[in-house]
Design a protein around this motif. Structure first.
Motif, PDB file in Angstrom:
ATOM      1  N   UNK A  34       0.803  -0.821  -0.078  1.00 35.06           N
ATOM      2  CA  UNK A  34      -0.032   0.320   0.206  1.00 35.06           C
ATOM      3  C   UNK A  34       0.519   1.150   0.303  1.00 35.06           C
ATOM      4  N   UNK A  35       1.872   1.395   0.601  1.00 33.75           N
ATOM      5  CA  UNK A  35       2.502   2.695   0.092  1.00 33.75           C
ATOM      6  C   UNK A  35       3.400   2.551  -0.573  1.00 33.75           C
ATOM      7  N   UNK A  36       3.757   1.664  -1.536  1.00 37.13           N
ATOM      8  CA  UNK A  36       4.283   1.518  -2.670  1.00 37.13           C
ATOM      9  C   UNK A  36       3.515   2.467  -3.848  1.00 37.13           C
ATOM     10  N   UNK A  37       1.958   2.129  -4.001  1.00 40.14           N
ATOM     11  CA  UNK A  37       1.016   1.950  -4.946  1.00 40.14           C
ATOM     12  C   UNK A  37       0.835   3.674  -4.177  1.00 40.14           C
ATOM     13  N   UNK A  38       0.748   3.914  -3.058  1.00 38.07           N
ATOM     14  CA  UNK A  38       0.804   5.206  -2.401  1.00 38.07           C
ATOM     15  C   UNK A  38       1.165   6.755  -3.237  1.00 38.07           C
ATOM     16  N   UNK A  39       2.845   5.833  -2.895  1.00 38.94           N
ATOM     17  CA  UNK A  39       3.779   7.013  -3.179  1.00 38.94           C
ATOM     18  C   UNK A  39       3.878   7.106  -4.810  1.00 38.94           C
ATOM     19  N   UNK A  40       3.220   5.721  -5.407  1.00 32.86           N
ATOM     20  CA  UNK A  40       2.820   6.298  -6.974  1.00 32.86           C
ATOM     21  C   UNK A  40       2.278   6.808  -7.413  1.00 32.86           C
ATOM     22  N   UNK A  41       0.812   6.729  -7.395  1.00 28.50           N
ATOM     23  CA  UNK A  41      -0.008   7.767  -7.410  1.00 28.50           C
ATOM     24  C   UNK A  41       0.280   8.982  -6.542  1.00 28.50           C
ATOM     25  N   UNK A  42       0.992   8.805  -5.776  1.00 35.00           N
ATOM     26  CA  UNK A  42       1.140  10.590  -5.378  1.00 35.00           C
ATOM     27  C   UNK A  42       1.820  11.494  -6.624  1.00 35.00           C
ATOM     28  N   UNK A  43       3.064  10.904  -6.469  1.00 36.98           N
ATOM     29  CA  UNK A  43       3.509  11.189  -7.739  1.00 36.98           C
ATOM     30  C   UNK A  43       2.712  11.459  -9.161  1.00 36.98           C
ATOM     31  N   UNK A  44       1.935  10.963  -9.386  1.00 35.62           N
ATOM     32  CA  UNK A  44       1.152  10.875 -10.385  1.00 35.62           C
ATOM     33  C   UNK A  44       0.419  11.700 -10.269  1.00 35.62           C
ATOM     34  N   UNK A  45       0.525  12.992  -8.699  1.00 39.57           N
ATOM     35  CA  UNK A  45      -0.672  13.908  -8.494  1.00 39.57           C
ATOM     36  C   UNK A  45      -1.922  13.767  -8.684  1.00 39.57           C
ATOM     37  N   UNK A  46      -2.233  12.285  -8.082  1.00 32.00           N
ATOM     38  CA  UNK A  46      -3.752  11.931  -7.965  1.00 32.00           C
ATOM     39  C   UNK A  46      -4.044  11.343  -6.480  1.00 32.00           C
ATOM     40  N   UNK A  47      -4.060  12.626  -5.464  1.00 33.03           N
ATOM     41  CA  UNK A  47      -4.004  12.401  -4.632  1.00 33.03           C
ATOM     42  C   UNK A  47      -5.310  11.550  -4.202  1.00 33.03           C
ATOM     43  N   UNK A  48      -6.158  11.826  -4.522  1.00 33.14           N
ATOM     44  CA  UNK A  48      -7.916  10.796  -4.104  1.00 33.14           C
ATOM     45  C   UNK A  48      -7.460   9.644  -4.266  1.00 33.14           C
ATOM     46  N   UNK A  49      -6.531   9.388  -5.359  1.00 37.08           N
ATOM     47  CA  UNK A  49      -6.478   7.983  -5.441  1.00 37.08           C
ATOM     48  C   UNK A  49      -5.273   7.077  -4.944  1.00 37.08           C
ATOM     49  N   UNK A  50      -4.602   8.154  -4.604  1.00 39.20           N
ATOM     50  CA  UNK A  50      -3.504   7.512  -3.500  1.00 39.20           C
ATOM     51  C   UNK A  50      -4.078   7.117  -2.151  1.00 39.20           C
ATOM     52  N   UNK A  51      -4.887   8.153  -1.488  1.00 39.03           N
ATOM     53  CA  UNK A  51      -5.249   7.939  -0.057  1.00 39.03           C
ATOM     54  C   UNK A  51      -6.229   7.255   0.223  1.00 39.03           C
ATOM     55  N   UNK A  52      -7.043   6.749  -0.710  1.00 43.48           N
ATOM     56  CA  UNK A  52      -8.327   6.844  -0.692  1.00 43.48           C
ATOM     57  C   UNK A  52      -8.352   4.527  -0.588  1.00 43.48           C
ATOM     58  N   UNK A  53      -7.240   4.126  -0.949  1.00 39.68           N
ATOM     59  CA  UNK A  53      -7.105   2.636  -0.210  1.00 39.68           C
ATOM     60  C   UNK A  53      -7.195   2.652   0.839  1.00 39.68           C
ATOM     61  N   UNK A  54      -6.404   2.995   1.231  1.00 41.11           N
ATOM     62  CA  UNK A  54      -5.726   2.433   2.995  1.00 41.11           C
ATOM     63  C   UNK A  54      -6.132   3.829   3.676  1.00 41.11           C
TER      64      UNK A  54
END
Length: 195
Positions: free
Chosen positions: A25-45
């Motif tokens: 979840x940390x890896x996925x969150x970091x990936x989507x944050x780099x893509x500037x998709x904050x909602x997608x980064x934070x929503x799951x976990x």
């Protein structure tokens, strides 16, 4: 698999089982944050899984042992991350064929820092867990978490104040630097008083 008379080993095994999904979840969150998709980064976990955690603990927390609850939460975290992972693989062309470009030395250094942080923040709970009863450990762990909230507030104060102090010193404005430092100390003292 681990006998009930070994609560510390059971807790460690459950923690290790949670480590895998949490790392993913940390890896996925970091990936989507780099893509500037904050909602997608934070929503799951940080939103969905935490709400589910509260519901699960309220629903089955008193009926089963803590390691079983942790294993259930690990499975739920994995389920929460699967859509996020699928979107990442779809977003990245040739995700599995891509050759990773990593700086191994930097990764190992950061992992060492992260491990040190984990030992610093949770080592005391592990040590007390080996020496005290479960209820006492829970009380201590809750108190330590509350203290961490106050620590975060203190770090926020310092993070905003210290660059201003440095700027005043660089400009030779020692009186202003001293005033900001005093203000920072007063706020820090007030936060300590809350503790």
């Amino acid at each position: 698999l681990i006998p009930a008379d070994q609560p510390l080993l059971r807790a460690l095994a459950a923690g290790l089982a949670l480590a895998g999904p949490y790392t993913l979840s940390e890896v996925l969150q970091g990936y989507w944050r780099m893509r500037q998709r904050t909602t997608l980064a934070l929503l799951p976990r940080d939103i969905a899984w935490r709400v589910v955690c509260i519901a699960v603990v309220i629903w089955i927390g008193a009926q089963v042992s803590v390691p079983v609850v942790v294993l259930a939460l690990a499975g739920l975290l994995l389920l929460c991350c699967l859509p996020q992972a699928a979107l990442m693989m779809r977003h990245e062309n040739g995700f599995w064929r891509a050759k990773p470009q990593v700086d191994t030395k930097q990764i190992l250094t950061l992992q060492g820092v992260n491990f040190s942080d984990a030992v610093y923040f949770y080592g005391d709970v592990l040590i007390i867990g080996a020496l005290a009863a479960g209820a006492d450990v829970a009380v201590y762990a809750a108190a330590a978490r509350i203290a961490q909230v106050l620590l975060i507030a203190q770090q926020a104060v310092e993070t905003t104040a210290l660059p201003r102090v440095a700027l005043h010193i660089r400009r030779g404005e020692l009186a202003q630097a001293s005033a900001v430092a005093r203000q920072n100390a007063r706020l820090g003292g007030a936060l300590c008083g809350l503790g």
